[in-house]
Design a protein around this motif. Structure first.
Motif, PDB file in Angstrom:
ATOM      1  N   ALA A  52       0.812  -1.224   0.000  1.00 36.31           N
ATOM      2  CA  ALA A  52       0.000   0.000   0.000  1.00 36.31           C
ATOM      3  C   ALA A  52       0.838   1.263   0.000  1.00 36.31           C
ATOM      4  O   ALA A  52       0.302   2.355   0.124  1.00 36.31           O
ATOM      5  CB  ALA A  52      -0.923   0.000   1.223  1.00 36.31           C
ATOM      6  N   SER A  53       2.162   1.120  -0.157  1.00 37.36           N
ATOM      7  CA  SER A  53       3.018   2.307  -0.024  1.00 37.36           C
ATOM      8  C   SER A  53       3.149   3.094  -1.316  1.00 37.36           C
ATOM      9  O   SER A  53       3.609   4.225  -1.306  1.00 37.36           O
ATOM     10  CB  SER A  53       4.418   1.897   0.454  1.00 37.36           C
ATOM     11  OG  SER A  53       5.104   1.182  -0.559  1.00 37.36           O
ATOM     12  N   ARG A  54       2.742   2.508  -2.440  1.00 34.64           N
ATOM     13  CA  ARG A  54       2.964   3.153  -3.735  1.00 34.64           C
ATOM     14  C   ARG A  54       1.665   3.644  -4.372  1.00 34.64           C
ATOM     15  O   ARG A  54       0.751   2.870  -4.614  1.00 34.64           O
ATOM     16  CB  ARG A  54       3.633   2.179  -4.710  1.00 34.64           C
ATOM     17  CG  ARG A  54       5.051   1.791  -4.326  1.00 34.64           C
ATOM     18  CD  ARG A  54       6.001   2.922  -4.594  1.00 34.64           C
ATOM     19  NE  ARG A  54       7.374   2.560  -4.315  1.00 34.64           N
ATOM     20  CZ  ARG A  54       8.376   2.818  -5.127  1.00 34.64           C
ATOM     21  NH1 ARG A  54       8.174   3.436  -6.270  1.00 34.64           N
ATOM     22  NH2 ARG A  54       9.602   2.487  -4.803  1.00 34.64           N
ATOM     23  N   GLY A  55       1.603   4.937  -4.621  1.00 32.80           N
ATOM     24  CA  GLY A  55       0.589   5.488  -5.503  1.00 32.80           C
ATOM     25  C   GLY A  55      -0.821   5.614  -4.982  1.00 32.80           C
ATOM     26  O   GLY A  55      -1.610   6.354  -5.544  1.00 32.80           O
ATOM     27  N   LEU A  56      -1.187   4.876  -3.923  1.00 34.27           N
ATOM     28  CA  LEU A  56      -2.576   4.899  -3.469  1.00 34.27           C
ATOM     29  C   LEU A  56      -2.958   6.305  -3.009  1.00 34.27           C
ATOM     30  O   LEU A  56      -2.265   6.929  -2.221  1.00 34.27           O
ATOM     31  CB  LEU A  56      -2.791   3.905  -2.319  1.00 34.27           C
ATOM     32  CG  LEU A  56      -2.716   2.413  -2.684  1.00 34.27           C
ATOM     33  CD1 LEU A  56      -3.093   1.563  -1.486  1.00 34.27           C
ATOM     34  CD2 LEU A  56      -3.616   2.081  -3.859  1.00 34.27           C
ATOM     35  N   ASP A  57      -4.082   6.784  -3.499  1.00 29.24           N
ATOM     36  CA  ASP A  57      -4.542   8.140  -3.195  1.00 29.24           C
ATOM     37  C   ASP A  57      -5.805   8.051  -2.347  1.00 29.24           C
ATOM     38  O   ASP A  57      -6.888   7.810  -2.858  1.00 29.24           O
ATOM     39  CB  ASP A  57      -4.822   8.907  -4.490  1.00 29.24           C
ATOM     40  CG  ASP A  57      -5.179  10.362  -4.215  1.00 29.24           C
ATOM     41  OD1 ASP A  57      -4.783  10.876  -3.152  1.00 29.24           O
ATOM     42  OD2 ASP A  57      -5.863  10.978  -5.052  1.00 29.24           O
ATOM     43  N   ILE A  58      -5.634   8.207  -1.039  1.00 32.60           N
ATOM     44  CA  ILE A  58      -6.770   8.200  -0.107  1.00 32.60           C
ATOM     45  C   ILE A  58      -6.753   9.557   0.577  1.00 32.60           C
ATOM     46  O   ILE A  58      -5.987   9.786   1.521  1.00 32.60           O
ATOM     47  CB  ILE A  58      -6.637   7.050   0.917  1.00 32.60           C
ATOM     48  CG1 ILE A  58      -6.428   5.718   0.182  1.00 32.60           C
ATOM     49  CG2 ILE A  58      -7.879   6.976   1.796  1.00 32.60           C
ATOM     50  CD1 ILE A  58      -6.058   4.547   1.073  1.00 32.60           C
ATOM     51  N   PRO A  59      -7.584  10.492   0.107  1.00 33.78           N
ATOM     52  CA  PRO A  59      -7.452  11.898   0.547  1.00 33.78           C
ATOM     53  C   PRO A  59      -7.553  12.115   2.051  1.00 33.78           C
ATOM     54  O   PRO A  59      -6.939  13.028   2.580  1.00 33.78           O
ATOM     55  CB  PRO A  59      -8.617  12.597  -0.183  1.00 33.78           C
ATOM     56  CG  PRO A  59      -8.919  11.725  -1.352  1.00 33.78           C
ATOM     57  CD  PRO A  59      -8.634  10.331  -0.905  1.00 33.78           C
ATOM     58  N   HIS A  60      -8.322  11.261   2.744  1.00 31.02           N
ATOM     59  CA  HIS A  60      -8.587  11.573   4.148  1.00 31.02           C
ATOM     60  C   HIS A  60      -7.530  11.035   5.108  1.00 31.02           C
ATOM     61  O   HIS A  60      -7.711  11.114   6.336  1.00 31.02           O
ATOM     62  CB  HIS A  60      -9.977  11.042   4.554  1.00 31.02           C
ATOM     63  CG  HIS A  60     -10.087   9.532   4.514  1.00 31.02           C
ATOM     64  ND1 HIS A  60      -9.636   8.734   5.541  1.00 31.02           N
ATOM     65  CD2 HIS A  60     -10.595   8.699   3.590  1.00 31.02           C
ATOM     66  CE1 HIS A  60      -9.873   7.461   5.236  1.00 31.02           C
ATOM     67  NE2 HIS A  60     -10.449   7.410   4.062  1.00 31.02           N
ATOM     68  N   VAL A  61      -6.414  10.485   4.616  1.00 33.21           N
ATOM     69  CA  VAL A  61      -5.370   9.991   5.524  1.00 33.21           C
ATOM     70  C   VAL A  61      -4.708  11.180   6.219  1.00 33.21           C
ATOM     71  O   VAL A  61      -4.113  12.036   5.577  1.00 33.21           O
ATOM     72  CB  VAL A  61      -4.315   9.155   4.771  1.00 33.21           C
ATOM     73  CG1 VAL A  61      -3.183   8.751   5.712  1.00 33.21           C
ATOM     74  CG2 VAL A  61      -4.940   7.924   4.150  1.00 33.21           C
ATOM     75  N   ASP A  62      -4.839  11.225   7.539  1.00 29.61           N
ATOM     76  CA  ASP A  62      -4.288  12.343   8.312  1.00 29.61           C
ATOM     77  C   ASP A  62      -2.877  12.073   8.806  1.00 29.61           C
ATOM     78  O   ASP A  62      -2.077  12.984   8.965  1.00 29.61           O
ATOM     79  CB  ASP A  62      -5.184  12.640   9.522  1.00 29.61           C
ATOM     80  CG  ASP A  62      -6.607  12.964   9.116  1.00 29.61           C
ATOM     81  OD1 ASP A  62      -6.786  13.905   8.328  1.00 29.61           O
ATOM     82  OD2 ASP A  62      -7.540  12.271   9.566  1.00 29.61           O
ATOM     83  N   CYS A  63      -2.589  10.795   9.072  1.00 31.33           N
ATOM     84  CA  CYS A  63      -1.305  10.476   9.707  1.00 31.33           C
ATOM     85  C   CYS A  63      -0.790   9.127   9.213  1.00 31.33           C
ATOM     86  O   CYS A  63      -1.553   8.158   9.129  1.00 31.33           O
ATOM     87  CB  CYS A  63      -1.472  10.462  11.228  1.00 31.33           C
ATOM     88  SG  CYS A  63       0.048  10.132  12.137  1.00 31.33           S
TER      89      CYS A  63
END
Length: 492
Positions: free
Chosen positions: A358-369
């Protein structure tokens, strides 16, 4: 005498302003004349001036040469202005040149290659027009979503070809000859060798997203096979946040007179990312993780672990303490992996325990930390991990756990990104108050891990149920005090 001194000072100021104006004009001309800017992301005083000039020159996707129907699609997606890498790469790609795009994570690289491909499709529609290679399955699905969203109004058809899914159903989709194929290299080779009628002899575009990762994951032989069965007369795009020697080797072999579009001349993290570390004894990592999750309650977390086993264990541990966590790793079935990702994206789970899939490219806008529970072995992976937050201009936070065994690895990371990270403030006494309850949760997590490994030896019907540990809610009730979060807050 005083009047003469004042007149002299005024003249000096005028001369200084004239020199500064000439320097700025010269810098602007140099930037406009250069197709391969190497220092766009250097943190100097000149960066703001250069960025302002670029934005004044290209204020919208229309100014980059993107056609009206695709500009409307960008508006619907909320893409108001092009990012730096899009400003550099899109005009070059629309000219029909090969492109090497280097930019930090979260900078809009997908849009930089998707828009030129869709515009080419608009000009001359063709089946099996483009191939996008990605290192991970989740990234392949995400890129397909972007193409579907951008191309929905023009009828673009995509196909995702990745492992972990029935080949027959994929072969049926490929038989319909979609416009864009998004694939992991291994499964694509399977179809090229075994699916009758499927070939890429008419391919116009080849894109490698996260190109360095594709080659570092032992896909080199698969990539060589793919290059042999696609036309030489094609456009090739390589995009990544980091460049390796293998990518440079591929660049010489696969690209024709490429243009290098670099908006990150060094391995950098974005400015709006607050980065911290915590130096702790290895045996208390679980306690510190629980303490941070509790202290920053209400945020959305991605916690990176070094192994599949550890990601599963920590997920069970957190669930036993009443924290909504879900794992994502390579030992889960593909359906469960996508299910876990969707639950996290929909915010029904607040913590995603992940390995580097999951470290490459995944775009999850709501990840805060982002929390590096296990420090990455390869320093460059740190840049990609922390790039899951603070994306597209938003702010974010990352915390890296450093134990007595990780000091050298951490020093390499600091040397790579060129900055010393501050320590994250914690109160050791408060963390140690959690030790008893965390130890109890650890014990139950070990029991559940043992039970799930036994279930995997049983018929397949039980296997999916044990994949992500969602069924392991009974143990949680055994821990005294009910919900962990409320108790911990009162204890502080």
């Amino acid at each position: 005498m005083a009047d003469q001194r004042e007149a002299s000072v005024d003249q000096e100021k005028k001369n200084t302003k004239t020199v500064e104006k000439e320097n700025n004009t010269q810098k602007t001309e140099e930037k406009n004349n250069s197709l391969t800017p190497e220092d766009d992301s250097n943190t100097t005083d000149n960066e703001t001036q250069d960025d302002t000039n670029t934005e004044e020159t290209h204020k919208s996707f229309r100014d980059l040469g993107v056609t009206e129907v695709l500009c409307e699609a960008c508006d619907l997606l909320g893409w108001k202005k092009p990012t730096k890498i899009q400003i550099e790469a899109i005009p070059v790609a629309l000219e029909g040149r090969d492109v090497i795009g280097l930019a930090e994570t979260g900078s809009g690289k997908t849009g930089a290659f998707a828009l030129p491909i869709l515009q080419c499709l608009l000009a001359s529609a063709q089946r099996l027009h483009s191939l996008i290679l990605t290192p991970t399955r989740e990234l392949a699905f995400q890129i397909a979503e972007q193409f579907d969203a951008l191309g929905s109004s023009i009828g673009v058809k995509t196909a995702v070809v990745v492992g972990g899914i029935d080949m027959m159903s994929q072969a049926l989709v490929l038989a319909k000859k979609p416009h864009v194929v998004i694939a992991t290299p291994g499964r694509l080779i399977d179809h090229l060798e075994n699916t009758k009628g499927f070939n890429l002899r008419a391919l116009k575009y080849l894109v490698m997203d996260e190109a360095d990762r594709i080659l570092n994951m032992d896909f080199e032989s698969e990539v060589d096979k793919i290059l042999k069965v696609i036309p030489r007369d094609r456009r090739t795009f390589l995009f990544s946040a980091t460049m390796t020697k293998k990518v440079q080797k591929l660049q010489r072999a696969a690209l024709q007179d490429p243009v290098k579009c670099t908006v990150s001349s060094k391995y950098a993290t974005v400015d709006k990312l607050q980065q911290y570390y915590i130096f702790i004894p290895s045996k208390y990592k679980d306690c510190y993780l629980v303490s941070i999750l509790n202290e920053l309650a209400g945020n959305s977390f991605m916690v990176f672990c070094g192994t599949c086993n550890n990601a599963q264990r920590v997920a069970l541990l957190l669930r036993n303490l009443g924290i909504t966590a879900i794992p994502l790793h390579g030992q889960m079935s593909q359906n469960k992996r996508l299910g876990a990702l969707n639950k996290f994206k929909s915010k029904s789970r607040s913590v995603l325990l992940a390995t580097d899939v999951a470290s490459r490219g995944l775009d999850i806008p709501h990840v805060d930390c982002v929390i590096n529970f296990d420090i990455p072995t390869h320093s460059k992976d740190y840049i990609h991990r922390v790039g899951r937050t603070a994306r597209a201009g938003r702010s974010g936070k990352s915390i890296t756990f450093v134990t007595q065994y990780d000091v050298e690895l951490f020093q390499r990371i600091e040397a790579l990104i060129g900055k010393k990270l501050p320590a994250f403030p914690t109160q050791e006494e408060e963390v140690m108050m959690l030790l008893e309850r965390v130890s109890e949760a650890q014990r139950f997590a070990r029991i559940e891990m043992k039970e799930s490994s036994e279930k995997r030896k049983r018929p397949k019907a039980d296997e999916d149920a044990a994949d992500d540990g969602e069924q392991s809610s009974g143990v949680r009730k055994k821990i005294k005090g009910g919900s962990f979060r409320g108790r911990a807050k009162r204890g502080r």
